[in-house]
Design an enzyme around this catalytic site. Structure first.
Site, mmCIF file in Angstrom:
data_model
loop_
_atom_site.group_PDB
_atom_site.id
_atom_site.type_symbol
_atom_site.label_atom_id
_atom_site.label_comp_id
_atom_site.label_asym_id
_atom_site.label_seq_id
_atom_site.Cartn_x
_atom_site.Cartn_y
_atom_site.Cartn_z
ATOM 1 N N TRP A 219 55.820 -32.091 18.244
ATOM 2 C CA TRP A 219 56.049 -32.120 19.695
ATOM 3 C C TRP A 219 54.723 -32.417 20.358
ATOM 4 O O TRP A 219 53.729 -31.747 20.082
ATOM 5 C CB TRP A 219 56.592 -30.779 20.220
ATOM 6 C CG TRP A 219 56.508 -30.766 21.723
ATOM 7 C CD1 TRP A 219 57.262 -31.497 22.592
ATOM 8 C CD2 TRP A 219 55.559 -30.051 22.528
ATOM 9 N NE1 TRP A 219 56.841 -31.283 23.887
ATOM 10 C CE2 TRP A 219 55.796 -30.408 23.876
ATOM 11 C CE3 TRP A 219 54.512 -29.169 22.246
ATOM 12 C CZ2 TRP A 219 55.042 -29.900 24.929
ATOM 13 C CZ3 TRP A 219 53.753 -28.663 23.297
ATOM 14 C CH2 TRP A 219 54.031 -29.016 24.624
ATOM 15 N N GLU B 243 60.571 -33.647 18.540
ATOM 16 C CA GLU B 243 61.142 -32.858 19.640
ATOM 17 C C GLU B 243 60.831 -33.458 21.005
ATOM 18 O O GLU B 243 59.671 -33.583 21.394
ATOM 19 C CB GLU B 243 60.557 -31.433 19.577
ATOM 20 C CG GLU B 243 61.027 -30.512 20.685
ATOM 21 C CD GLU B 243 60.336 -29.137 20.637
ATOM 22 O OE1 GLU B 243 59.337 -28.984 19.912
ATOM 23 O OE2 GLU B 243 60.816 -28.233 21.350
ATOM 24 N N LYS C 99 61.609 -33.564 25.381
ATOM 25 C CA LYS C 99 61.883 -32.627 26.469
ATOM 26 C C LYS C 99 61.963 -33.380 27.788
ATOM 27 O O LYS C 99 61.703 -34.586 27.846
ATOM 28 C CB LYS C 99 60.849 -31.511 26.517
ATOM 29 C CG LYS C 99 59.466 -31.925 26.963
ATOM 30 C CD LYS C 99 58.448 -30.812 26.751
ATOM 31 C CE LYS C 99 58.530 -29.663 27.719
ATOM 32 N NZ LYS C 99 57.398 -28.729 27.608
ATOM 33 N N ASP D 141 65.542 -28.243 21.358
ATOM 34 C CA ASP D 141 65.024 -27.019 21.968
ATOM 35 C C ASP D 141 65.939 -26.709 23.145
ATOM 36 O O ASP D 141 66.106 -27.542 24.045
ATOM 37 C CB ASP D 141 63.578 -27.239 22.424
ATOM 38 C CG ASP D 141 62.954 -25.987 23.012
ATOM 39 O OD1 ASP D 141 63.587 -25.375 23.907
ATOM 40 O OD2 ASP D 141 61.836 -25.608 22.608
ATOM 41 N N HIS E 11 65.031 -27.456 26.803
ATOM 42 C CA HIS E 11 64.473 -28.762 27.136
ATOM 43 C C HIS E 11 65.427 -29.737 27.794
ATOM 44 O O HIS E 11 65.211 -30.939 27.728
ATOM 45 C CB HIS E 11 63.897 -29.407 25.873
ATOM 46 C CG HIS E 11 62.594 -28.816 25.462
ATOM 47 N ND1 HIS E 11 61.759 -29.389 24.537
ATOM 48 C CD2 HIS E 11 61.967 -27.695 25.876
ATOM 49 C CE1 HIS E 11 60.674 -28.645 24.384
ATOM 50 N NE2 HIS E 11 60.786 -27.600 25.179
ATOM 51 N N HIS F 237 65.218 -25.244 18.220
ATOM 52 C CA HIS F 237 64.268 -24.325 18.835
ATOM 53 C C HIS F 237 65.096 -23.485 19.797
ATOM 54 O O HIS F 237 65.348 -23.895 20.923
ATOM 55 C CB HIS F 237 63.171 -25.077 19.594
ATOM 56 C CG HIS F 237 62.026 -25.479 18.730
ATOM 57 N ND1 HIS F 237 60.866 -26.020 19.227
ATOM 58 C CD2 HIS F 237 61.844 -25.369 17.389
ATOM 59 C CE1 HIS F 237 60.028 -26.248 18.228
ATOM 60 N NE2 HIS F 237 60.608 -25.869 17.101
ATOM 61 N N ASP G 249 62.105 -24.375 31.693
ATOM 62 C CA ASP G 249 61.833 -24.133 30.272
ATOM 63 C C ASP G 249 60.904 -22.924 30.153
ATOM 64 O O ASP G 249 59.777 -23.021 29.690
ATOM 65 C CB ASP G 249 61.174 -25.396 29.700
ATOM 66 C CG ASP G 249 60.913 -25.293 28.210
ATOM 67 O OD1 ASP G 249 61.597 -24.490 27.546
ATOM 68 O OD2 ASP G 249 60.016 -26.012 27.717
ATOM 69 N N ASP H 97 61.085 -20.161 28.396
ATOM 70 C CA ASP H 97 60.908 -19.523 27.089
ATOM 71 C C ASP H 97 61.028 -18.002 27.122
ATOM 72 O O ASP H 97 60.220 -17.285 26.527
ATOM 73 C CB ASP H 97 59.583 -19.963 26.444
ATOM 74 C CG ASP H 97 59.655 -21.406 25.961
ATOM 75 O OD1 ASP H 97 60.512 -21.686 25.102
ATOM 76 O OD2 ASP H 97 58.892 -22.253 26.449
ATOM 77 N N ASP I 7 62.075 -20.489 19.411
ATOM 78 C CA ASP I 7 60.907 -20.926 20.187
ATOM 79 C C ASP I 7 60.935 -20.314 21.576
ATOM 80 O O ASP I 7 61.505 -20.880 22.500
ATOM 81 C CB ASP I 7 60.869 -22.463 20.274
ATOM 82 C CG ASP I 7 59.638 -22.955 21.035
ATOM 83 O OD1 ASP I 7 58.712 -22.149 21.269
ATOM 84 O OD2 ASP I 7 59.600 -24.146 21.401
HETATM 85 C C1 RNT Z 1 57.159 -27.072 24.150
HETATM 86 C C2 RNT Z 1 57.947 -27.152 22.891
HETATM 87 C C3 RNT Z 1 57.207 -26.762 21.644
HETATM 88 C C4 RNT Z 1 56.369 -25.519 21.803
HETATM 89 C C5 RNT Z 1 55.854 -24.947 20.508
HETATM 90 C C6 RNT Z 1 54.763 -23.958 20.733
HETATM 91 O O1 RNT Z 1 57.898 -27.303 25.274
HETATM 92 O O2 RNT Z 1 59.106 -26.402 23.017
HETATM 93 O O3 RNT Z 1 58.129 -26.640 20.605
HETATM 94 O O4 RNT Z 1 57.051 -24.511 22.473
HETATM 95 O O5 RNT Z 1 55.507 -25.943 19.660
HETATM 96 ZN ZN ZN Z 2 60.277 -26.186 21.270
#
Ligand code: RNT
Ligand code: ZN
Length: 416
Positions: A185, A224, A226, A257, A260, A284, A292, A294, A324
């Protein structure tokens, strides 16, 4: 006493599910075989051990709950504590900045398998298989563009880094006798209006072609995309269209993810679409709150739907199950335990769905029956099955892990 109650509840649940044609014993075996790839970066808010620099690259942690891991030993201890409260066996997903650099500054274009040898030994000793990630963020050369940078020297620096990461991942795969899944990513994008989009994407495509040119048999690549990153809101080079097309064309694993996508877009709906064209998926699993963000994964509707779609597609073994999220505002061991157990519960509920029965009704055009089964599945006694799973794995059931987390906080993390 409690054990007895859990056993009794399980016996009843087993009979209830049997009525629907579901064998809970088989499901328990499947759940035992469901391995999460726990992300190492929840333990220290994505800091790593390379330098004390800020987290950059469009991602952010918020909160300053005390006790985050400050070094490799603390991080390993925290992961093991969390694992002791999560049923089953799970993998660990490392970022390059979590290498064992022995107190020296090792730049990203200098990393090598030797820096991860102690992780491989640790993995062997603790029955933890490793996955890996290149790290393009939090570095003086990160800027807004890494693999898509028009400046050749910066782009080459990141190409070299990512190639080396594949070497490291391959060495991990060899050491554990099981392919290491390596995610790429990169944050590359633009904060404001820009016109060179075709050029940036051409550069990223070319960088990836160079990076992937060398076969590495004991690792698998995933990529990955986003929508946007903080500070890079206007344009993302590695968009979903870009990586979906790249993965389909080159047989790479696509990473989904769950944070994303646009807020009304369903990550779950991607599963049956992209699996027609890409070999495998990496997840993820996260929890976006308005963006996003997290937050810690919960057993929420989007996650339930995601796992249900994987099971319905018969794709259990074509998916890698990474987590993630990184919440710095709560007890970090608790964050691992809550999120991992939530992901397991989502998988369990997917496995307990009477899919073949529902499918039959659907093909017969009996929508009322379909809805009834989907709706009634929600209140079936799946919790009793999860409790039994915890019991058989010798980990606390229900909220009984709270005292364990409090004890570890009192004795270990609060003293940091
Ligand atoms: C970032 C991505 C990525 C990170 C990690 C730390 O938006 O989701 O995967 O969160 O690699
Ligand atoms: Zn991620």
């Amino acid at each position: 006493m409690k054990e007895q109650l859990i056993n009794q509840a399980y016996d009843i649940a087993r009979e209830r599910y049997a009525e629907l044609g579901i064998d809970t014993e088989k499901v328990l075996t499947q759940l035992q075989d469901f391995h999460l790839s726990m992300h190492c970066w929840q333990a220290d808010d994505v800091a790593g051990f390379e330098s004390a620099g800020d987290l950059t690259g469009g991602i952010q942690t918020t909160g300053n709950y005390p006790g985050k891991a400050r070094n490799i030993d603390e991080l390993r201890a925290d992961i093991l504590k969390a694992k002791s409260l999560i049923p089953g066996t799970h993998r660990l997903n490392l970022h390059e900045i979590y290498g064992d650099f022995g107190g020296k500054y090792v730049d990203r274009d200098q990393c090598e398998p030797a820096h991860f040898r102690s992780w491989m030994d640790w993995g062997k000793a603790t029955d933890t298989k490793l996955d890996f990630n290149s790290t393009s963020f939090s570095h003086p050369k990160s800027g807004n563009l890494s693999l898509a940078n028009p400046d050749k020297s910066i782009r080459n620096f990141w190409i070299e880094h990512t190639k080396r990461c594949r070497e490291i991942a391959n060495a991990m795969g060899e050491a554990q006798g099981d392919p290491c899944i390596m995610n790429v990513w990169v944050h590359d994008g633009c904060k404001d209006q820009s016109v060179n989009h075709y050029m940036y994407r051409e550069l990223l495509r070319d960088s990836l072609d160079q990076i992937f040119a060398k076969p590495q048999p004991m690792m698998k690549d995933c990529i990955e995309g986003k929508v946007f990153g903080i500070g890079l809101e206007s344009f993302t080079v590695g968009s979903h269209d870009f990586y979906t097309a790249y993965a389909a064309k080159h047989g790479k694993i696509l990473t989904i993810d769950t944070g994303h996508y646009h807020p009304t877009e369903s990550p779950a709906d991607k599963v049956s679409a992209v699996l027609q064209f890409v070999p495998e998926l990496m997840l993820h699993v996260s929890r976006p709150v308005r963006w996003d963000s997290d937050h810690v994964t919960l057993m929420d509707d989007p996650t339930l739907e995601l796992f249900a779609e994987i099971v319905r597609a018969g794709a259990l073994d074509r998916v890698h199950y990474g987590l993630d999220y990184f919440d710095g505002a709560i007890n970090r061991i608790g964050a691992y335990v809550i999120g991992s157990r939530a992901a397991q519960k989502c998988m369990l509920r997917a496995l307990l769905e009477p899919t073949s029965l529902i499918s039959r009704y659907e093909l017969e055009g009996k929508t009322c029956q379909v809805l009834t089964l989907l709706e009634e599945s929600k209140t079936m006694p799946w919790g009793a099955v999860y409790d039994e799973f915890c019991l058989r794995n010798n980990v606390p059931t229900g909220c009984d892990y709270i005292p364990e987390i409090e004890k570890y906080e009192k004795e270990v993390t609060s003293k940091r």
